[in-house]
Design a protein around this motif. Structure first.
Motif, mmCIF file in Angstrom:
data_model
loop_
_atom_site.group_PDB
_atom_site.id
_atom_site.type_symbol
_atom_site.label_atom_id
_atom_site.label_comp_id
_atom_site.label_asym_id
_atom_site.label_seq_id
_atom_site.Cartn_x
_atom_site.Cartn_y
_atom_site.Cartn_z
ATOM 1 N N ASN A 94 52.679 13.362 77.523
ATOM 2 C CA ASN A 94 52.276 12.731 78.784
ATOM 3 C C ASN A 94 50.747 12.711 78.894
ATOM 4 O OD1 ASN A 94 54.963 12.385 79.551
ATOM 5 N ND2 ASN A 94 55.043 14.456 80.445
ATOM 6 N N ALA A 95 50.207 11.735 79.646
ATOM 7 C CA ALA A 95 48.744 11.598 79.813
ATOM 8 C C ALA A 95 48.167 12.798 80.562
ATOM 9 C CB ALA A 95 48.428 10.311 80.541
ATOM 10 N N PHE A 96 46.911 13.148 80.189
ATOM 11 C CA PHE A 96 46.259 14.286 80.811
ATOM 12 C C PHE A 96 45.724 13.890 82.180
ATOM 13 C CE2 PHE A 96 42.311 16.787 81.486
ATOM 14 C CZ PHE A 96 42.872 18.053 81.550
ATOM 15 N N GLU A 97 46.024 14.682 83.185
ATOM 16 C CA GLU A 97 45.554 14.410 84.550
ATOM 17 C C GLU A 97 44.251 15.181 84.784
ATOM 18 O OE1 GLU A 97 48.583 15.414 87.287
ATOM 19 O OE2 GLU A 97 50.039 13.910 86.537
ATOM 20 N N GLU A 98 43.159 14.408 85.091
ATOM 21 C CA GLU A 98 41.848 15.027 85.308
ATOM 22 C C GLU A 98 41.749 15.578 86.730
ATOM 23 O OE1 GLU A 98 38.726 12.394 84.375
ATOM 24 O OE2 GLU A 98 39.606 11.733 82.455
ATOM 25 N N GLU A 99 40.961 16.627 86.832
ATOM 26 C CA GLU A 99 40.712 17.206 88.151
ATOM 27 C C GLU A 99 39.681 16.362 88.910
ATOM 28 O OE1 GLU A 99 39.605 21.235 87.945
ATOM 29 O OE2 GLU A 99 41.273 21.840 86.626
ATOM 30 N N GLN A 115 33.773 18.033 83.912
ATOM 31 C CA GLN A 115 34.766 17.037 83.523
ATOM 32 C C GLN A 115 34.747 16.814 82.009
ATOM 33 O OE1 GLN A 115 34.057 13.244 85.345
ATOM 34 N NE2 GLN A 115 36.132 12.488 84.893
ATOM 35 N N GLU A 116 33.493 16.697 81.489
ATOM 36 C CA GLU A 116 33.370 16.486 80.046
ATOM 37 C C GLU A 116 33.905 17.693 79.282
ATOM 38 O OE1 GLU A 116 31.679 16.762 76.086
ATOM 39 O OE2 GLU A 116 31.175 18.061 77.801
#
Length: 576
Positions: A86-91, A99-100
């Protein structure tokens, strides 16, 4: 207030202090105003360039972060697609740097997962390739370039494990088949001829391809060798039987037979060749002794005729048996006939054994019947009479049962074979009926002979008088030592009124019969009363025999002593 703002204010304060300090130095030195402006401009430009450089470096850093974030996002999306995750969900609400860092960490984890999967896939593919080379099976179908899923790796791992199990199973089967092949080839003295046989026997076991076709070929080879062994043993056994038969017919000495014993046990190729040579030698010897061999075969044929209950007509159907011209063709006909008789006897041996059993029982029954008519059996001490009666009672029960059993077996055999089962050229029941009828006729004949003899004796007694017969066991009561008596005239004789008198006188001579032995004690016992209808009805044939025995018992010498008192009176009259 943030620490960064405080630091910025302190930086401005430090810059102002530095400018003021430079101004004081310039005034103290006495630098003109225009030079002060120049120097101040140089300081400003220097500070500005330094700040611009710092801003530019930070701008580059920000740009690198943006590019790194974009790259990591792209890589992450690609890895998630390859790993089918599944795609990674960013905070949300975090800095660009954080973020990087998060995205880059996630990409590194995905790359590590991909490397592990590819390494596991590579190891499984190598194992599969080796197994496919050994088992000659098809590949599972996973590509070495694509990243497999966890489910695919698990399934592929199970497939490789099953292939390993199949390899061990086929190897064990191959080792067992190879052992059997080597053993059969050694017993048959057979050397590998085809390339397949050489690969199996001579090559290394690890180099042999354990395919299904090869295993099937191995099984086929084992079956062929086993059949060859069985055929070889059958040929050897057939030759042994032929040799044994020829030895017996040619009367080969025991010493010569013992010298050939090694070949009479083993069934190898050399033994078969030796057996064939011996058969050939005996066949040639047989031709030189056709007459003796033919007579020996005729003796065997006669034995099987008796075993198979052949009638005279059936025996005469084989005309060569009666030929006196001994030739090789006649010997061949006798050989074929003895083989046919042996096969016929072996196919129906159960029925023939049953008929032989009936004949043995029948002969025993006739023997007991003959003993039953012997008057001397009552004088026998030792329990033989009781044993004979017990045997006769058992035969009365067993003969009908045996006949019924044989009748059922013969009926079944006739329905299966669609032909009649003959005993001496007749059906079994007909043969049994004839035996019973012959027995009845013989009993009637014996009875008539006894009556004829008795009538003849009576006539002789009436014509010539009777001789005094002294008792063998005991004397008559009231008799004394014989004394001389005077003879009467022929016209004044005392004769018996009937033929059943115990004593008669003719021409003045008086005779006296000796008493018969006493009947057994069991004859005085009162017979048990049996309820009518209870128990099995007696066999009609056996019942007739019992009546005949009773009639004989009634006609025994006991009937000659019906009037003992008359005998005493006649003796006393003669003495006077």
């Amino acid at each position: 207030m943030r620490k960064s703002e405080v630091l910025a204010a302190e930086s401005v304060s430090c810059l102002n202090k530095a400018l003021c300090h430079l101004k004081d130095i310039w005034e103290e030195i006495g630098i003109p105003e225009d030079q002060r402006l120049q120097r101040t401009n140089v300081v400003k430009n220097h500070i500005k360039s330094l700040l611009d450089m710092m801003v530019k470096e930070e701008e580059c850093l920000r740009q690198r972060l943006v590019i790194s974030i974009q790259t990591c996002r792209t890589d992450m999306e690609k890895l998630c697609l390859e790993l089918q995750l599944n795609a990674f969900e960013e905070e949300s609400g975090i800095s660009m740097l954080q973020q990087e860092n998060n995205i880059r960490t996630q990409v590194e984890a995905l790359l590590k997962e991909k490397a592990q999967r590819m390494q596991q896939l590579k190891a499984l593919l190598e194992q599969e390739q080796d197994l496919c080379d050994i088992l000659c099976s098809e590949l599972y179908g996973l590509s070495a370039d694509s990243v497999p899923t966890l489910e695919q790796l698990e399934s592929f791992s199970q497939h490789v494990a099953s292939q390993n199990t199949e390899k061990l199973k086929r190897y064990a089967e191959f080792a067992d088949l190879k052992r059997q092949i080597i053993l059969y080839m050694a017993e048959l003295e057979h050397t590998p001829e085809t390339s397949f046989e050489k690969d199996v026997v001579c090559e290394d076991e690890d180099a042999f391809c354990l395919s299904r076709d090869n295993i099937s070929s191995l099984k086929l080879l084992v079956c062929q060798l086993e059949e060859s062994k069985v055929e070889n043993e059958a040929r050897c056994e057939a030759n042994r039987e032929k040799i044994q038969r020829l030895w017996d017919r040619l009367q080969v000495p025991q010493e010569d037979r013992e010298a050939f014993n090694d070949h009479m046990v083993s069934s190898r190729k050399k033994n078969l060749e030796a057996l064939r040579a011996e058969v050939q030698r005996l066949e040639e010897l047989k031709l030189l002794n056709i007459c003796n061999v033919t007579e020996a075969i005729r003796s065997e044929i006669a034995v099987f005729w008796e075993k198979c209950f052949f009638s005279t007509d059936q025996r005469q159907d084989f005309a060569p048996y009666f030929s006196e011209t001994f030739t090789e063709e006649l010997l061949s006909l006798h050989d074929a006939e003895i083989q046919r008789l042996k096969q016929h006897y072996e196919e129906h041996q159960d029925l023939f054994d049953g008929v032989h059993q009936w004949e043995d029982s029948w002969r025993l029954f006739l023997d007991l019947e003959k003993k039953a008519t012997d008057p001397t059996r009552f004088t026998n001490r030792g329990g033989n009479l009781l044993k004979e009666e017990k045997q006769r009672s058992e035969l009365h029960k067993s003969l009908p049962k045996l006949e019924n059993k044989l009748k059922a077996q013969i009926d079944t055999w006739e329905s299966e074979q669609d032909r009649e089962f003959l005993v001496h050229g007749k059906k079994f029941l007909q043969y049994v009926e004839e035996q019973w009828e012959l027995h009845r006729i013989e009993k009637e004949k014996e009875k008539q002979e006894r009556h004829l003899k008795k009538s003849k004796q009576t006539e002789e007694d009436m014509l010539y008088g009777t001789a005094v017969r002294t008792p063998t066991k005991r004397r008559l009561l009231g008799t004394t030592t014989p004394i001389k008596t005077r003879k009467f005239n022929a016209t004044s004789s005392i004769s018996s009124a009937t033929s059943n008198s115990s004593s008669r006188s003719v021409y003045g001579a008086t005779v006296c019969r000796s008493p018969a032995p006493r009947p057994p004690l069991s004859a005085n016992k009162t017979p048990l009363v049996r309820t009518p209808g209870v128990g099995k009805p007696p066999n009609p044939r056996l019942q007739g025999c019992n009546k005949e025995n009773e009639a004989q018992l009634k006609g025994s010498p006991l009937s000659d002593w019906e009037n003992v008192n008359d005998v005493h009176l006649i003796i006393e009259g003669l003495q006077l």
